[in-house]
Design an enzyme around this catalytic site. Structure first.
Site, PDB file in Angstrom:
ATOM      1  N   ARG A 118       0.933  -0.853   0.033  1.00 22.88           N
ATOM      2  CA  ARG A 118      -0.025   0.074  -0.023  1.00 22.88           C
ATOM      3  C   ARG A 118       0.984   1.351  -0.126  1.00 22.88           C
ATOM      4  NH1 ARG A 118      -4.169   2.404   4.538  1.00 22.88           N
ATOM      5  NH2 ARG A 118      -4.883   4.147   3.389  1.00 22.88           N
TER       6      ARG A 118
ATOM      7  N   SER B 113       8.192  10.544  -1.164  1.00 25.14           N
ATOM      8  CA  SER B 113       7.826  11.517  -0.644  1.00 25.14           C
ATOM      9  C   SER B 113       6.859  11.070   0.445  1.00 25.14           C
ATOM     10  CB  SER B 113       7.021  12.548  -1.609  1.00 25.14           C
ATOM     11  OG  SER B 113       6.068  11.694  -2.232  1.00 25.14           O
TER      12      SER B 113
END
Length: 340
Positions: free
Chosen positions: A73, A87
């Site tokens: 995920r 990020s």
């Protein structure tokens, strides 16, 4: 269809990597510039990086098999937003991506921190957090019974993170909207169907399911594509939502459940109208995606091959290389913002 299935599978046949626990390689699109298979070994900057990563993943997996779903995920949440630039790992800034509502419940950050610490002690300032995330995910999937696959390395890390940039779609998105979303990232219907196979493991919150149970498309009724048995089971696990009440978790694939085994059973459930999420069940609403689903349900080897290829494709979305980005010393902070 973007990539032919059935008789065309030999075109993406995967060879075994004997030095990588049987992991697979495929005839794939050329990698982005400045990226290579075994990048750190070729340039002799961190020769044993993949062994270091695999060792740490194995240690974590032995104590918590759910890391497979968590890492999958996290990769998806990272790559589909601003590209595969790690990020998603940043704590820095007033509104980081990991705090976006769509990313609520993300986990797996501790294992990335641990791997980064190990690599910084052996190869300081060399291995990007983005490459660590992709290598760790590959190894976790393989431990769960899924395929190994090529991870082309040489990515750099992004230097900003903003929750406002997170445009991950809801699990209630229509199939056509999902296909368009994937296409905007350079992925096709085979990639969509294969990557949804990550739902063979892991859990989801009831809030992503209740619309199918009580008010499908605003009708006040259940999703008619759901079997009566599944509806009854999920209504017991997910009562109507009320403010202040808990939001339970349910397994995306009860056949895998707490074992977190990567299997083709997810696709069999879709064909039997037993999918938990609406987007999963909608794979039957297109002749192309239904055919691919049938292929995967009937052949685990075919699923593993295509999943491997699609993870490779996803891992190359808008990567930073060369003089772009940086190699973070701490995956939670840019080098400029690192408090240490």
């Amino acid at each position: 269809m973007g990539r032919m299935m059935g008789v065309a599978f030999p075109l993406v046949a995967l060879a075994v990597l004997s030095m990588c626990q049987g992991m697979a390689e495929a005839a794939l699109r050329p990698p982005p510039p400045n990226m290579h298979l075994h990048y750190y070994k070729i340039n002799n900057t961190c020769r044993y990086v993949e062994q270091y990563v695999r060792h740490q993943v194995t240690l974590f997996y032995q104590h918590d098999r759910s890391i497979v779903a968590k890492l999958l995920r996290m990769v998806y949440s990272d790559c589909f937003v601003t590209g595969c630039d790690a990020s998603i790992l940043l704590d820095e800034g007033p509104n980081p991506e990991k705090k976006a509502p769509q990313n609520q419940g993300l986990g797996g950050f501790v294992i990335i921190d641990k791997i980064k610490t190990v690599l910084e002690s052996r190869c300081p300032g060399i291995v990007s957090c983005s490459d660590i995330l992709h290598l760790a995910t590959r190894d976790a999937v393989h431990l769960a019974g899924g395929p190994g696959y090529q991870v082309i390395t040489g990515r750099k890390d992004g230097m900003q993170s903003d929750a406002a940039s997170v445009d991950l779609p809801s699990p209630s998105i229509s199939l056509q909207e999902a296909l368009a979303y994937f296409a905007s990232r350079g992925l096709d219907e085979v990639d969509l169907t294969a990557l949804l196979g990550a739902h063979t493991i892991g859990r989801t919150h009831c809030r992503y399911v209740v619309d199918r149970l009580y008010n499908f498309n605003g009708t006040g009724n259940a999703d008619p594509s759901m079997t009566a048995t599944l509806l009854e089971t999920l209504r017991e696990l997910c009562p109507p939502r009320r403010k202040g009440q808990p939001d339970p978790l349910v397994y995306l694939n009860p056949e895998s459940g707490s074992t977190y085994n990567f299997t083709e059973s997810y696709y069999k459930r879709v064909l039997d109208d037993q999918a938990i999420l609406g987007i999963d069940q909608q794979l039957r609403k297109s002749n192309d995606t239904e055919q691919i689903t049938e292929e995967f349900a009937a052949g685990f080897k075919d699923l593993k091959k295509s999943f491997a290829e699609s993870m490779y494709h996803m891992g190359n979305i808008r990567v930073l290389t060369g003089k772009q980005g940086e190699i973070r010393r701490n995956c939670r902070y840019t080098n400029k913002g690192n408090p240490n």
